[in-house]
Scaffold this active site. Sequence first.
Site, short mmCIF file in Angstrom:
data_model
loop_
_atom_site.label_atom_id
_atom_site.label_comp_id
_atom_site.label_asym_id
_atom_site.label_seq_id
_atom_site.Cartn_x
_atom_site.Cartn_y
_atom_site.Cartn_z
N LYS A 97 1.25 6.77 -0.27
CA LYS A 97 2.69 6.79 0.02
C LYS A 97 3.22 5.37 0.23
CE LYS A 97 1.66 7.59 4.91
NZ LYS A 97 1.67 8.57 6.02
N ARG B 57 5.21 16.31 15.80
CA ARG B 57 6.05 15.70 14.78
C ARG B 57 6.36 16.79 13.77
NH1 ARG B 57 3.94 10.39 11.57
NH2 ARG B 57 3.05 12.00 10.26
N TYR C 269 17.12 -22.59 11.41
CA TYR C 269 18.29 -22.11 12.15
C TYR C 269 18.05 -22.08 13.65
CZ TYR C 269 19.93 -20.29 7.63
OH TYR C 269 20.34 -20.16 6.34
N MET D 19 15.54 -15.93 5.75
CA MET D 19 15.44 -14.84 4.78
C MET D 19 14.43 -15.18 3.67
SD MET D 19 18.37 -12.94 2.50
CE MET D 19 19.35 -12.43 3.90
C1 LIG Z 1 0.30 8.59 6.46
C2 LIG Z 1 -0.44 9.84 6.64
C3 LIG Z 1 -1.84 9.88 6.47
C4 LIG Z 1 -2.68 8.64 6.25
O1 LIG Z 1 -2.84 7.94 7.46
P1 LIG Z 1 -3.85 6.69 7.56
O2 LIG Z 1 -3.97 6.43 9.01
O3 LIG Z 1 -3.23 5.56 6.81
O4 LIG Z 1 -5.12 7.13 6.94
C5 LIG Z 1 -2.46 11.12 6.50
N1 LIG Z 1 -1.75 12.25 6.75
C6 LIG Z 1 -0.43 12.25 6.96
C7 LIG Z 1 0.28 13.52 7.23
C8 LIG Z 1 0.28 11.05 6.93
O5 LIG Z 1 1.59 11.04 7.16
#
Ligand SMILES: *Cc1c(COP(=O)(O)O)cnc(C)c1O
Length: 461
Positions: A43, A144, A325, A373
Amino acid sequence: MAAAAQAATGSVVSARIDTAALIDNARTVAARVAPAQLMAVVKADAYGHSTDIVAPALYAAGLRDFAVATVPEAVALSQLLGPDSGARILCWLFDPAADLTVCTRAGIELGISTPEALEAAIAAGRATGRSQDVHLKLDTGLGRNGLSLSQLDTVLERLRALAAESSIAAGAQATTGTPTIGTATAGTARTAGTAATGTIGTAGPPTSAPVRVTGIMTHFANADIPGDPATADQLHRFDSLYGRLQAELPSDLRADDLRVTLANSPAALSLDPVPGSHVRAGVILYGLSPFENRTAAQLGLTPVMTLTSRVLNVKDVPAGQGASYGLTYRAAHDTRFALVAGGYGDGLPRIAGNRGEVTVRGRRYPIVGRIAMDQMVLDIGPAETGGEVAIGDEVVVIGDGTTGPSAEEWAAWCETINYEIVTCISPRVDRIAVGAPGEAAAGEAANGAHPAADHTRGGGR
Ligand SMILES: *Cc1c(COP(=O)(O)O)cnc(C)c1O
């Protein structure tokens, strides 16, 4: 365009992505978690490493299970790997009001965290006349996403109703096979996980149901703290919910090769045995430590990304000269300032000004004044006692701790975690694949657009 001209138009700040290190990390993780298998989490553009480079490299190394967060990420990955790749792609964060038929058509699996999400999956299955594959995502304590107990009740009720409809529609077609999930002695998730061998390949039973459960998942809150009781609590809750699903999940609506995934990176490295049939691992594939007090090297991992830049100016400055800056830093004596390309527009947090360091010719120099930046200033010391730094020198901004500061060091300077440091490297920064034989030279000349597709295609790694 000539190769030289292409190199000249690439970004000055660039991220070398070492696919050999990536594959080594994946093999290290796979060996650690066996007999559980690896599902690679790619991701957020592979945590900033470029999905276009990372996913084909992992695929070429034999990996077939991938996960991302969002539907657009899943669709892009599906297109990247191609329709006949045999890869399985799971995503778990989507708006149930969205049209999910693109997922059904591409065979993308959806993590289901609400009854609404299940309805959306059913709608997509119905609209396409196919079966949408889903993983039930259980909230075992993270608080969550994931199904709460009452949401799980609703989902199971809906699946039972659907199974009844489907079996009427399908006549006597219901499967008579013994589902993998229903192993006679399976009492715990651990047992279920280690028992789930040979999970590749079997197609689900013929069914007219619009959804099919192909996986069950949960996510840990505190796995990065080995021994934390919250993880044991979550495992315990998962075990009992898993037992319930064994009893209540309609057999017509679940795959024989049901995949059970619990562990993220820290859980994959710290739990023994590793629960589930697969681990959903992200950060460790990129060679980064998920633990605050363990380095990547201690875990046998190699950082995949090296972020480099160049020195664009070197000048003598008098004592009292301010830098950048706000003039928040002033030279204590006559010295030299070196200007380096790279700032928060490239994803380097501004908070690292007057805290962080970078490496030039093997030597560390302090980032002085505010990070802007696009650029930052180093105090490299006076010509007599300072290091030799010249315009055009390569700067290692993020390295492995020896070649240059590690992502973990940057995280400490920026009061965050290594995940955020690499993920926030911005799209302005070219990602250049190196690592497979012949890639390094090609990578040097690449313009960074999508070098990986070319480099990894014939690699056969
Ligand atoms: C991001 C994520 C992972 C991977 O987590 P890592 O700590 O990078 O291995 C696995 N499961 C879910 C649901 C996630 O959101």
